[in-house]
Design a protein around this motif. Structure first.
Motif, PDB file in Angstrom:
ATOM      1  N   ALA A   1      -1.473  -1.077   7.993  1.00 22.30           N
ATOM      2  CA  ALA A   1      -2.521  -0.200   7.449  1.00 22.30           C
ATOM      3  C   ALA A   1      -2.068   0.461   6.156  1.00 22.30           C
ATOM      4  N   ASN A   2      -0.777   0.789   6.069  1.00 19.29           N
ATOM      5  CA  ASN A   2      -0.256   1.427   4.855  1.00 19.29           C
ATOM      6  C   ASN A   2      -0.318   0.489   3.656  1.00 19.29           C
ATOM      7  N   VAL A   3      -0.102  -0.799   3.900  1.00 17.83           N
ATOM      8  CA  VAL A   3      -0.235  -1.787   2.818  1.00 17.83           C
ATOM      9  C   VAL A   3      -1.651  -1.754   2.265  1.00 17.83           C
ATOM     10  N   GLN A   4      -2.625  -1.717   3.153  1.00 21.37           N
ATOM     11  CA  GLN A   4      -4.030  -1.699   2.725  1.00 21.37           C
ATOM     12  C   GLN A   4      -4.375  -0.395   2.023  1.00 21.37           C
ATOM     13  N   ARG A   5      -3.848   0.732   2.522  1.00 14.74           N
ATOM     14  CA  ARG A   5      -4.117   2.024   1.876  1.00 14.74           C
ATOM     15  C   ARG A   5      -3.609   2.035   0.442  1.00 14.74           C
ATOM     16  N   ALA A   6      -2.419   1.480   0.231  1.00 15.52           N
ATOM     17  CA  ALA A   6      -1.849   1.459  -1.114  1.00 15.52           C
ATOM     18  C   ALA A   6      -2.696   0.619  -2.055  1.00 15.52           C
TER      19      ALA A   6
ATOM     20  N   GLY B   1      -4.873   1.938  -5.307  1.00 15.96           N
ATOM     21  CA  GLY B   1      -4.677   1.357  -6.633  1.00 15.96           C
ATOM     22  C   GLY B   1      -5.967   0.847  -7.246  1.00 15.96           C
ATOM     23  N   LEU B   2      -6.803   0.214  -6.448  1.00 17.02           N
ATOM     24  CA  LEU B   2      -8.075  -0.299  -6.955  1.00 17.02           C
ATOM     25  C   LEU B   2      -8.996   0.840  -7.386  1.00 17.02           C
TER      26      LEU B   2
END
Length: 285
Positions: A73-78, A82-83
């Protein structure tokens, strides 16, 4: 002269940096030069939580599975942060880059302090919705050797080419001198600069102390006036912020503190600012 190399951390864990804070950061970055010949790098912190060491706890609670899910989930949050930043930066025509920085949990401050050492300035939002922001601001301020500009998470900074009215807090200290030098590009762009000394708080902060600052700034083409306020039993941070709120859109001050092991012992004014800034504050140590 502008700040050509600006760092903006995008917090993602345990709380994500709000969109409003990103928009304020974009407005500040534009004033620093990111819409001209500077560039802001948004660093999304991808927090990685380490697996449990206790085998029994892991067996009973399935902690490793929970950690894997949270890290995914943290990968997706980052990436999401950024987007969103790229969209906001595009709207403001900022020169901007974006990187994802893997970071062990609890070490975000160390990672950002190291990254800030090769930047001109670091922008950090401080507010109630992001729990780690103050500790990270402390780590960058005292560990990077570079200035930090903190701003309220829910504050609004309008579009403008520069900070037009700047107050410099001056007590004659080394930290104040460093802040004065680091903020010189902003002082040159301002239309009004005031040198503020708070009396009856420090023995070194005496009446007339700002005169030599005015002389120095004159040599750099900056016209400045002198103001003095008595502390009057109030916390010095309250005096500075109250004055700045009424007279300026940026407060420049030295960040006072030292570290004992990994715990920062802050001066009263620095603690007040980092707890809850009322507006943009430029800090150097």
């Amino acid at each position: 002269m502008t700040y050509r190399d600006i760092l903006l951390p995008l917090f993602t864990y345990p709380d994500a940096l709000p969109e409003a804070a990103m928009r304020t950061a974009a407005s500040i970055a534009a004033r620093l030069g990111a819409a001209a010949d500077g560039e802001v790098t948004a660093m999304a912190l991808e927090v990685r939580i380490k697996p449990a060491r206790n085998r029994l706890a892991n067996l009973l609670a399935g902690i490793d599975d929970l950690v894997r899910e949270e890290n995914a989930a943290n990968v997706q949050r980052a990436l999401t942060a950024g987007l969103l930043w790229q969209e906001i930066a595009g709207e403001r025509a900022l020169n901007s880059g974006f990187v994802v920085q893997p970071t062990d949990f609890y070490f975000e401050g160390d990672v950002l302090a190291n990254a800030a050492r090769t930047r001109d300035i670091c922008l950090i939002s401080v507010g109630p919705r992001v729990e780690i922001d103050r500790s990270v601001a402390e780590a960058v301020l005292f560990g990077s050797g570079r200035p930090v500009l903190v701003f309220p998470e829910d504050g609004e900074v309008g579009d403008a080419a520069a900070f037009e009215r700047v107050v410099v807090a001056w007590d004659g200290s080394r930290a104040a001198s460093r802040a004065l030098a680091d903020a010189l590009p902003l002082l040159k762009q301002a239309t009004e600069v005031r040198i503020l000394t708070v009396l009856d708080e420090k023995a070194s902060a005496t009446a007339g102390l700002g005169g030599d600052v005015v002389r120095h700034l004159t040599r750099h083409g900056v016209k400045a006036g002198i103001d003095e306020e008595r502390v009057g039993g109030r916390p010095v941070g309250t005096v500075l912020e109250t004055y700045a709120a009424a007279n300026a859109d940026l407060l420049v001050m030295g960040g006072f503190g030292h570290s004992r092991a990994r715990e920062f012992l802050l001066g009263g004014a620095t603690r007040s600012i980092l707890n809850q800034p009322r507006g943009p504050v430029f800090l150097s140590h």
